[in-house]
Design a protein around this motif. Structure first.
Motif, PDB file in Angstrom:
ATOM      1  N   ASP A  41     -10.445  -5.392  -0.539  1.00 32.37           N
ATOM      2  CA  ASP A  41      -9.198  -5.375  -1.468  1.00 32.37           C
ATOM      3  C   ASP A  41      -9.756  -5.972  -2.589  1.00 32.37           C
ATOM      4  O   ASP A  41      -9.127  -5.628  -3.672  1.00 32.37           O
ATOM      5  CB  ASP A  41      -8.128  -6.436  -0.765  1.00 32.37           C
ATOM      6  CG  ASP A  41      -7.137  -5.618   0.202  1.00 32.37           C
ATOM      7  OD1 ASP A  41      -7.123  -5.708   1.407  1.00 32.37           O
ATOM      8  OD2 ASP A  41      -6.620  -4.533  -0.098  1.00 32.37           O
ATOM      9  N   GLU A 100      -3.255  -6.024  -5.363  1.00 34.79           N
ATOM     10  CA  GLU A 100      -4.432  -6.093  -4.834  1.00 34.79           C
ATOM     11  C   GLU A 100      -5.070  -7.552  -5.012  1.00 34.79           C
ATOM     12  O   GLU A 100      -5.853  -7.824  -3.629  1.00 34.79           O
ATOM     13  CB  GLU A 100      -5.428  -5.127  -5.298  1.00 34.79           C
ATOM     14  CG  GLU A 100      -4.960  -3.554  -5.182  1.00 34.79           C
ATOM     15  CD  GLU A 100      -4.883  -3.527  -3.650  1.00 34.79           C
ATOM     16  OE1 GLU A 100      -5.621  -4.034  -2.965  1.00 34.79           O
ATOM     17  OE2 GLU A 100      -4.152  -2.615  -3.171  1.00 34.79           O
ATOM     18  N   GLU A 125       0.874  -1.110  -0.027  1.00 37.13           N
ATOM     19  CA  GLU A 125       0.137  -0.012  -0.208  1.00 37.13           C
ATOM     20  C   GLU A 125       0.930   1.208  -0.059  1.00 37.13           C
ATOM     21  O   GLU A 125       0.583   2.091  -0.747  1.00 37.13           O
ATOM     22  CB  GLU A 125      -1.102  -0.081   1.204  1.00 37.13           C
ATOM     23  CG  GLU A 125      -2.058  -1.287   1.134  1.00 37.13           C
ATOM     24  CD  GLU A 125      -2.929  -1.349  -0.051  1.00 37.13           C
ATOM     25  OE1 GLU A 125      -3.061  -0.226  -0.696  1.00 37.13           O
ATOM     26  OE2 GLU A 125      -3.532  -2.373  -0.229  1.00 37.13           O
ATOM     27  N   HIS A 129      -3.735  -9.305  -2.039  1.00 34.46           N
ATOM     28  CA  HIS A 129      -4.475  -9.102  -0.792  1.00 34.46           C
ATOM     29  C   HIS A 129      -5.919  -9.652  -0.595  1.00 34.46           C
ATOM     30  O   HIS A 129      -6.335 -10.178   0.584  1.00 34.46           O
ATOM     31  CB  HIS A 129      -4.707  -7.354  -0.297  1.00 34.46           C
ATOM     32  CG  HIS A 129      -3.336  -6.560  -0.604  1.00 34.46           C
ATOM     33  ND1 HIS A 129      -3.285  -5.299  -1.015  1.00 34.46           N
ATOM     34  CD2 HIS A 129      -2.087  -7.046  -0.915  1.00 34.46           C
ATOM     35  CE1 HIS A 129      -2.157  -5.032  -1.172  1.00 34.46           C
ATOM     36  NE2 HIS A 129      -1.496  -6.004  -0.848  1.00 34.46           N
TER      37      HIS A 129
HETATM   38 FE   LIG Z   1      -4.747  -3.682  -0.802  1.00 29.25          FE
END
Ligand SMILES: [Fe+2]
Ligand SMILES: [Fe+2]
Length: 257
Positions: A129, A158, A73, A161
């Motif tokens: 996410d 992403e 992030e 995640h």
């Molecule tokens: Fe994320």
């Protein structure tokens, strides 16, 4: 996916993609700046949410992944800030502002909500996410070429995640060993899904939005707010049911329609 050199949809379809702020028509510039700022605002905000949990997950892998997510992030935050600075003084000021905003001040509400427990962290990764992933998919072949190029790393971060969140929510429901390690089970998993579901739906923005229409018309984003929300909902409702949890009421607890 391969990234094209030409704009692939909308009013500028077939034209060479845009590389710099100087090439942008005023309305394009405004729309893109708003999009990049909104995206950038989520990155440092989610570092703030995740960092408190880096050393608190029930397994070594959980702890490692929380630190990886925080690093990803931050990495995305610096990429977005660099894109913002490309807009000149106006973008520079926005990038500076994001570095000082704290929880409670972030533009998107979901990122002002702290994580309350380990299952809550997993629920955020599972639902929010996936929001990030669907959003980033919509930028994969953006008419703003620098943004499209960044998607070659960000989309996969992403995805990682989101799939971590999905796996741990599943483990909380089905894996006795993980339940024991986390001191939590299906009830806590359901609670986390219930908490984040309305926030996730809200994050796509208003169904009727001139800004969202412009973003699609200018080829910046592939899909509008409502279309993206429905894509996310179809994807996540299927996953929630497959895990054996209840899909929350899509109208309950919503702030934005
Ligand atoms: Fe994320
Ligand atoms: Fe992110």
């Amino acid at each position: 996916m391969s990234i094209s050199r030409n704009v692939m949809w909308g009013e500028m379809k077939g034209m060479r993609k845009i590389e710099t702020a100087e090439q942008m028509p005023a309305e394009y510039r405004q729309t893109l700046l708003k999009i990049v700022y909104a995206l950038a605002s989520t990155e440092f905000a989610s570092v703030e949410q995740h960092q408190a949990w880096i050393n608190r997950g029930p397994t070594a892998e959980d702890r490692y992944i929380q630190s990886q997510i925080s690093a990803d992030e931050a990495h995305q935050g610096f990429i977005d800030s660099r894109l913002l600075r490309g807009f000149g003084p106006e973008g520079e000021a926005l990038a500076e502002k994001l570095l000082v905003l704290k929880m409670g001040e972030h533009p998107l509400h979901a990122f002002n909500v702290p994580f309350e427990s380990w299952p809550d962290v997993c629920g955020f990764c599972f639902l929010l996410d996936h929001v990030a992933w669907h959003h980033l998919l919509a930028f994969e072949d953006s008419s703003f070429a620098p943004l499209a190029r960044e998607m070659t790393t960000m989309v996969h971060e992403e995805r990682f995640h989101a799939s971590f969140g999905a796996r741990r929510i599943r483990d909380l429901v089905h894996d006795a060993r993980y339940q024991e390690l986390a001191s939590a089970g299906p009830a806590e998993a359901q609670k986390a899904v219930d908490k984040w579901y309305p926030h996730a739906l809200d994050t796509f923005g208003a169904a009727k939005s001139k800004f969202s229409d412009l973003a699609v018309a200018y080829g910046i984003r592939r899909w509008g707010n409502e279309e993206l929300r429905q894509k996310w909902k179809a994807d996540l409702d299927r996953q929630i049911v497959a895990i054996g949890l209840r899909v929350p009421d899509a109208n309950a607890g919503r702030r934005i329609q």
